[in-house]
Design a protein around this motif. Structure first.
Motif, PDB file in Angstrom:
ATOM      1  N   TRP A  80       0.836  -1.207   0.000  1.00  0.00           N
ATOM      2  CA  TRP A  80       0.000   0.000   0.000  1.00  0.00           C
ATOM      3  C   TRP A  80       0.868   1.253   0.000  1.00  0.00           C
ATOM      4  O   TRP A  80       0.642   2.190  -0.758  1.00  0.00           O
ATOM      5  CB  TRP A  80      -0.903  -0.034   1.224  1.00  0.00           C
TER       6      TRP A  80
ATOM      7  N   ALA B 189      -9.143   3.400   0.513  1.00  0.00           N
ATOM      8  CA  ALA B 189      -8.793   3.352   1.935  1.00  0.00           C
ATOM      9  C   ALA B 189     -10.043   3.308   2.792  1.00  0.00           C
ATOM     10  O   ALA B 189     -10.109   2.565   3.780  1.00  0.00           O
ATOM     11  CB  ALA B 189      -7.940   4.561   2.295  1.00  0.00           C
TER      12      ALA B 189
ATOM     13  N   PHE C 181      -5.675   2.287   7.335  1.00  0.00           N
ATOM     14  CA  PHE C 181      -5.611   2.845   5.992  1.00  0.00           C
ATOM     15  C   PHE C 181      -6.378   4.168   5.858  1.00  0.00           C
ATOM     16  O   PHE C 181      -5.798   5.145   5.385  1.00  0.00           O
ATOM     17  CB  PHE C 181      -6.042   1.803   4.962  1.00  0.00           C
TER      18      PHE C 181
END
Lengths: 484, 236, 137
Positions: free
Chosen positions: A256, A269, A312
């Motif tokens: 990521w 995300a 995230f």
């Protein structure tokens, strides 16, 4: 390099020698790995990020290894959980085919050494195809460890795990194939710089994230985890819940931030975060509904994996707040690895002693097996996220970043998850501490357990509190080479 | 009506989803650059320093030798994993099968030596042309499977050590070479330039035997030392 | 349409057929075969992409990746097939039942020495070929 080579040497020798020898060899290997990891940690602390060109061939031609704070922290986590699980396994009575004979439990050692190799390979790799090979070693050894138990439930759960895992690998491999044919490199950083927004890289992102989410058991792809983790032998459950899902999560994290930042939009995300949030609630609620101890802990793992994915959306924007969320998520993985492994080890001892893993059979255990109950209690405090455990620090970092970045709904989920977590931990504890006449624990039916198993679980659980105290230097270590 | 719903759920819906996925995948494949992007130039540049002239072998055993080391580990892992399941051995070596099909025995007697020769040749040629340990090992494994089926060779319970050694041989030699490169002060798996060819040749030969043996063991399935067998016919 | 695109289309088709088979067939041997078909699709994509320019030297790196991928998939397949035999021994069917189906209620106990006769049945190609997963007992 040695952290990878040593467990591999361990596999060869544990495979060649019989059980007693295998355990001794494993302990020697564990000590050697500890030294190697300590050496690497010192190197990273003194000189910052480390790169290593395997075979003397610089990337992109050769395979690059890379050690930053995150890799080193994951290696430390593996070493601590791995060492205590190894000690635990020496005192554990394996079931399965030919239990009690020379080969009963024998295969645990080479398989576990393979698993360890795979973990260290993954944590040190800077090459996406090398990550794939590591992932395959990880999956195959993890499934074989589940089926080692030999009971029908474990065999069926292992098959389901294998199919899910195989499918995840194929999705990952297809993603890797698309990335390489589009950009002509396998090295993570150069993949990141060559990333263009087009259909192939978009699909590669989707495939890789999907494959890894399936292997990490992110809601709703968690279906395989509870049966597999609950039906495996206790040391295996500890390794699976503690380390294996962390390794695939580490890969999500690494890719990521190193490979996909150019195309990983806030919307993606948010999706990961939302799935994580639902996972927290869903896993916790199902944990509350379980009647069996190991299934309860396995569903708790589903819930705790959800927290990891909150990282995230919370770290979006790569600011100081983002750094908090990132550190919180990684620290959560670290503390959860220790706490969950300790919980599985402690309950494994109790389940063996009582011959049952029903919650209703637990009363009276605190008197007969106080060390294991203590270990579960201490681990439980961390799962709830109470101070002074390391889990508290991790949740605190996640919570503050949720509030500071204005995403209050994730803060609500974190708090709700903690409350539910307290609920299921107390559900178990209240039964353990109950003094009930004619309980199994007081009867002759209860088996004696070895001190090795009880003490190794307790030691690992207590270590979670050490993580609460040593958070500042560890998070400083984590920031070496952090993507922010 | 109920049946129709069932088919819809079990076949048509997955079919629809897979089709949609396939369209996405096709779009992604078409979007790939038409001109090759890859590591051809880098490989060609360093090929003279690799010790072999076949680029694929150079990538496998030298440039990305670390992946190959792990891949050999996967093979050993498969043996350990399969053995840990304690399955019952396949019933090879039944005199009945062999007697009923004389063609099999005859053909195997003809083919096996040729296959073993081909396996050796493919491995040897691998340094310069397409071929190598994996291809050679697979042919060797096929020969051994045929021999097992025709019960010309058998795996007997007392063979604990020889079979285990075959299974770990490839990985062990690879690990020794890898450890050796570290001990002499090189990078991990960095062969000394003038010994690269010799080292890779040793590696290739050992890997061929180990891969062939491992695949045959995987075919057999059970742990040799715990398997119980009827007496086997072991001519050859 | 370039040659690479033809091969690319073929690899997409092969992968999708494998994926469909994996989802649709409950029989474990078919699922394992489907996974192998999916891998073949990926390998074809890699190998054909290595030679997109017919006049240039093909890229050797994807070839090495495919070789590694084949070994990995052989290992996985070997283990999956052995595990299928254990699943049949444990539950009597070469398929995964519903999650909540009581595995303990399986017809055959997974005692190691007892399952040999049932294993012969799943090893029988005719039984494996039938679409129904229930093996006659």
């Amino acid at each position: 390099m040695w952290p990878i080579l040593l467990p591999l040497i361990g596999t060869i020798f544990t495979f060649l020698f019989k059980r007693g020898g295998a355990a001794t060899i494993s302990l020697v290997t564990v000590s050697a790995i500890t030294l190697a990891v300590a050496g690497l940690t010192r190197q990273v602390l003194q000189h910052g990020e480390q790169y290593y060109a395997v075979g003397g061939w610089e990337a992109p031609l050769g395979i690059a290894l890379h050690a930053d704070g995150l890799s080193v922290l994951m290696l430390i986590m593996t070493t601590i959980v791995g060492a205590s699980t190894s000690v635990y396994a020496m005192g554990y009575v394996f079931q399965g085919p030919r239990a009690g004979s020379a080969v009963g439990g024998y295969f645990f050692w080479p398989l576990w050494m393979f698993l360890w190799t795979a973990l260290n390979v993954i944590f040190l790799s800077a090459d996406i195809f090398n990550l794939y090979v590591g992932l395959e070693i990880l999956s195959l050894s993890a499934v074989a460890l589940v089926t080692l138990e030999g009971k029908p439930a474990a065999i069926v759960a292992g098959m389901r795990y294998l199919l899910a895992s195989f499918l995840g690998s194929l999705a990952f491999l297809l993603g890797v194939a698309l990335l390489y044919t589009a950009s002509g490199t396998l090295e993570l950083n150069s993949l990141g710089t060559r990333m263009l927004s087009n259909p192939s890289s978009g699909l590669a992102l989707a495939l890789i994230m999907l494959g890894l989410a399936l292997k990490t058991a992110l809601f709703p792809l968690h279906f395989w985890l509870p049966p597999a983790h609950a039906s495996a032998a206790a040391p295996v459950s500890a390794l699976l819940s503690g380390l294996v899902v962390k390794a695939t999560f580490y890969m999500v994290l690494r890719l990521w931030f190193d490979v996909f930042p150019a195309i990983a939009t806030p919307a993606v995300a948010q999706i990961l975060g939302a799935l994580g949030a639902v996972g927290i609630l869903w896993g916790s609620i199902l944990a509350l509904r379980q009647q069996q101890l190991k299934l309860l802990i396995a569903f708790s793992t589903v819930a705790q994996i959800g927290y990891l994915f909150l990282l995230f959306p919370l770290s979006n924007g790569m600011t100081e707040i983002g750094l908090d969320a990132w550190s919180g998520g990684v620290y959560f993985a670290l503390t959860h690895a220790c706490a969950k492994a300790a919980a599985f080890m402690a309950t494994g001892t109790l389940v063996y002693a009582l011959g049952s893993d029903r919650l209703d059979d637990l009363p009276g255990t605190f008197r007969r097996y106080p060390l294991s109950v203590a270990a579960f209690t201490v681990a439980g405090v961390n799962l709830m996220g109470l101070p002074p455990s390391g889990g508290f620090i991790a949740k605190w970092l996640l919570l503050t970043s949720a509030l500071n970045s204005g995403q209050w709904w994730f803060a609500v989920v974190i708090l709700a998850g903690s409350l539910l977590g307290a609920g299921y931990v107390f559900m178990v504890l209240s039964r353990m501490l109950l003094d009930q006449p004619q309980s199994i624990a007081d009867s002759k039916q209860a088996r004696p357990v070895t001190l090795t198993t009880e003490l190794s679980a307790l030691a690992l659980a207590v270590f979670v509190f050490v993580l609460g105290v040593t958070a500042t230097p560890l998070i400083a270590l984590l920031r070496i080479g952090a993507p922010f | 009506m109920l049946k129709l719903t069932a088919i819809w759920l079990t076949h048509l819906l997955p079919g629809l989803l897979v089709t949609i996925f396939g369209i996405f995948l096709l779009q992604a494949v078409i979007a790939l650059p038409a001109q090759p992007v890859g590591l051809t130039t880098e490989v060609q540049r360093e090929l003279p320093n690799s010790g072999v002239t076949n680029p694929v072998t150079a990538v496998l055993l030298n440039f990305r030798g670390y992946d190959t080391l792990l891949e050999i580990a996967v093979l050993l892992l498969a043996v350990v994993a399969v053995w840990s399941l304690h399955v019952v051995p396949l019933r090879t070596g039944h005199a009945r099968y062999v007697a009923e099909t004389p063609v099999l025995a005859h053909l195997v007697r003809l083919l096996a030596p040729v296959m073993i020769l081909v396996a050796g040749y493919i491995t040897w040629i691998g340094s310069a042309r397409p071929g190598g340990a994996f291809q050679g090992g697979s042919v060797l494994a096929a020969a051994m499977v045929l021999l097992l089926l025709a019960s010309m060779i058998g795996i007997r319970p007392r063979q604990r050590w020889p079979l285990r050694v075959v299974a770990v041989l490839g990985l062990a030699v690879f690990v020794v070479i890898a450890g050796g490169t570290l001990v002499v002060g090189n990078q991990f798996l960095e062969y000394p330039r003038n010994q690269a060819y010799a080292l890779m040749l040793v590696l290739e030969s050992v890997l061929t035997i180990s891969i062939g043996g491992t695949l045959a063991l995987l075919f057999f399935g059970a742990i040799p030392e715990t398997a119980s067998f009827e007496t086997m016919n072991d001519e050859g | 349409m370039s040659q690479f695109q033809i091969y690319g289309l073929a690899s997409v088709l092969i992968f999708s057929i494998g994926l469909y088979g994996f989802i649709v067939h409950p029989h474990l041997v078919r699922k394992i075969l489907a996974m192998n078909i999916m891998s073949s699709g990926i390998f074809l994509l890699l190998v054909s992409a290595a030679r997109r320019d017919m006049h240039a030297i093909p890229d050797p790196v994807p070839h090495a990746m495919v070789l590694t991928g084949i070994v990995v998939s052989v290992s996985m397949t070997a283990f999956a097939l052995a595990l299928t035999r254990r699943v049949v021994a444990a539950t009597g069917v070469a398929a995964l039942l519903w999650m909540d189906a009581p595995v303990e209620a399986a017809p055959i106990a997974a005692r190691n020495d007892e399952h040999s006769r049932d294993l012969d049945r799943v090893a029988d190609p005719v039984a494996a070929d039938r679409d129904d997963i229930h093996l006659s007992v």
